[in-house]
Scaffold this motif. Structure first.
Motif, PDB file in Angstrom:
ATOM      1  N   ARG A 108     -88.390 -62.913  43.834  1.00  0.00           N
ATOM      2  CA  ARG A 108     -87.563 -63.658  42.881  1.00  0.00           C
ATOM      3  C   ARG A 108     -86.115 -63.193  43.002  1.00  0.00           C
ATOM      4  O   ARG A 108     -85.827 -62.144  43.556  1.00  0.00           O
ATOM      5  N   LEU A 112     -83.610 -63.648  37.557  1.00  0.00           N
ATOM      6  CA  LEU A 112     -84.833 -64.051  36.857  1.00  0.00           C
ATOM      7  C   LEU A 112     -85.672 -62.827  36.487  1.00  0.00           C
ATOM      8  O   LEU A 112     -85.841 -61.917  37.292  1.00  0.00           O
ATOM      9  N   PHE A 168     -90.360 -67.397  33.865  1.00  0.00           N
ATOM     10  CA  PHE A 168     -89.212 -66.502  33.924  1.00  0.00           C
ATOM     11  C   PHE A 168     -88.179 -66.894  32.870  1.00  0.00           C
ATOM     12  O   PHE A 168     -88.140 -68.041  32.416  1.00  0.00           O
ATOM     13  N   VAL A 170     -83.854 -66.718  32.601  1.00  0.00           N
ATOM     14  CA  VAL A 170     -82.610 -66.439  33.314  1.00  0.00           C
ATOM     15  C   VAL A 170     -81.868 -65.360  32.537  1.00  0.00           C
ATOM     16  O   VAL A 170     -81.589 -65.523  31.344  1.00  0.00           O
ATOM     17  N   SER A 203     -76.411 -69.646  37.914  1.00  0.00           N
ATOM     18  CA  SER A 203     -76.483 -69.535  36.448  1.00  0.00           C
ATOM     19  C   SER A 203     -75.122 -69.110  35.920  1.00  0.00           C
ATOM     20  O   SER A 203     -74.333 -68.482  36.613  1.00  0.00           O
TER      21      SER A 203
END
Length: 204
Positions: A108, A112, A168, A170, A203
């Motif tokens: 990942r 996350l 998950f 963020v 993000s």
């Protein structure tokens, strides 16, 4: 085929299988298998899906609340996420044969964090997917949560289509690359697959 990747000797009928092979022709008795392996390095985005006996695909969803209902939007790549968003990852797997001792590695991004950060048993549920031909049956196994990835270990992995799901949040802003995921039969590692490289996760 079963002897190669399964704990087939736990069933007494394996004696009949051995006897049948030993009664075979000289060509059968002379059969030999050579396995070769190699490694190389490429940028994530250039890695293409590949496999032998398996296929694996990771699909990401953004979970939202709309008019009191929970909906999931497929992330096609390049969407801008917000810190606090909930992401659902579906690992869609096709397996040619029932195999024993199978490992899935699902790396990942650093942005996350798993909703469930405790390792433990996983599987034994069945839910429909809004995708023709796919369902969320997951065999029973062990889920190991590590700092940069989650690994799934299955004593026995069934054939055909199954789905492993992970949730998950963020937790960081920025642009992140997600390494490809892999599945491998540890008894016969030439039966394996990797997913393709995916677009960056952004993000704010």
């Amino acid at each position: 085929v079963q002897k190669e990747t399964q704990k087939w000797n736990e069933d007494a009928s394996f004696v009949d299988a051995i006897s049948t092979v030993l009664d075979g022709s000289e060509e059968i008795l002379g059969t030999r298998i050579i396995t070769l392996s190699g490694k190389f390095t490429k940028p994530f985005e250039e890695i293409k899906a590949a496999g032998n006996g398996f296929t694996v695909e990771r699909v990401l969803y953004l979970e939202k609340n709309s008019a009191g209902k929970v909906i999931r939007e497929v992330l096609e790549g390049g969407e801008e996420l917000a810190v606090g968003d909930k992401i659902i990852a579906e690992y869609r797997i096709w397996n040619e044969e029932n195999r024993s001792f199978v490992r899935i590695k699902a790396p990942r991004t650093a942005s996350l964090r798993p909703v469930n950060q405790i390792s433990g048993h996983y599987g034994w549920w069945l839910r429909p997917l809004p995708v023709a031909g796919w369902h969320t049956f997951s065999p029973h196994g062990y889920r190991s949560v590590l700092e940069d990835r989650t690994e799934y270990w299955f004593d026995s992995y069934p054939e055909e289509k199954t789905t492993v799901t992970e949730e998950f949040f963020v937790t960081q802003a920025g642009t992140f690359r997600m390494p490809v995921m892999e599945i491998e039969s540890l008894y016969a590692p030439h039966y394996r697959a990797n997913g393709s490289g995916q677009d960056p996760v952004v993000s704010k």
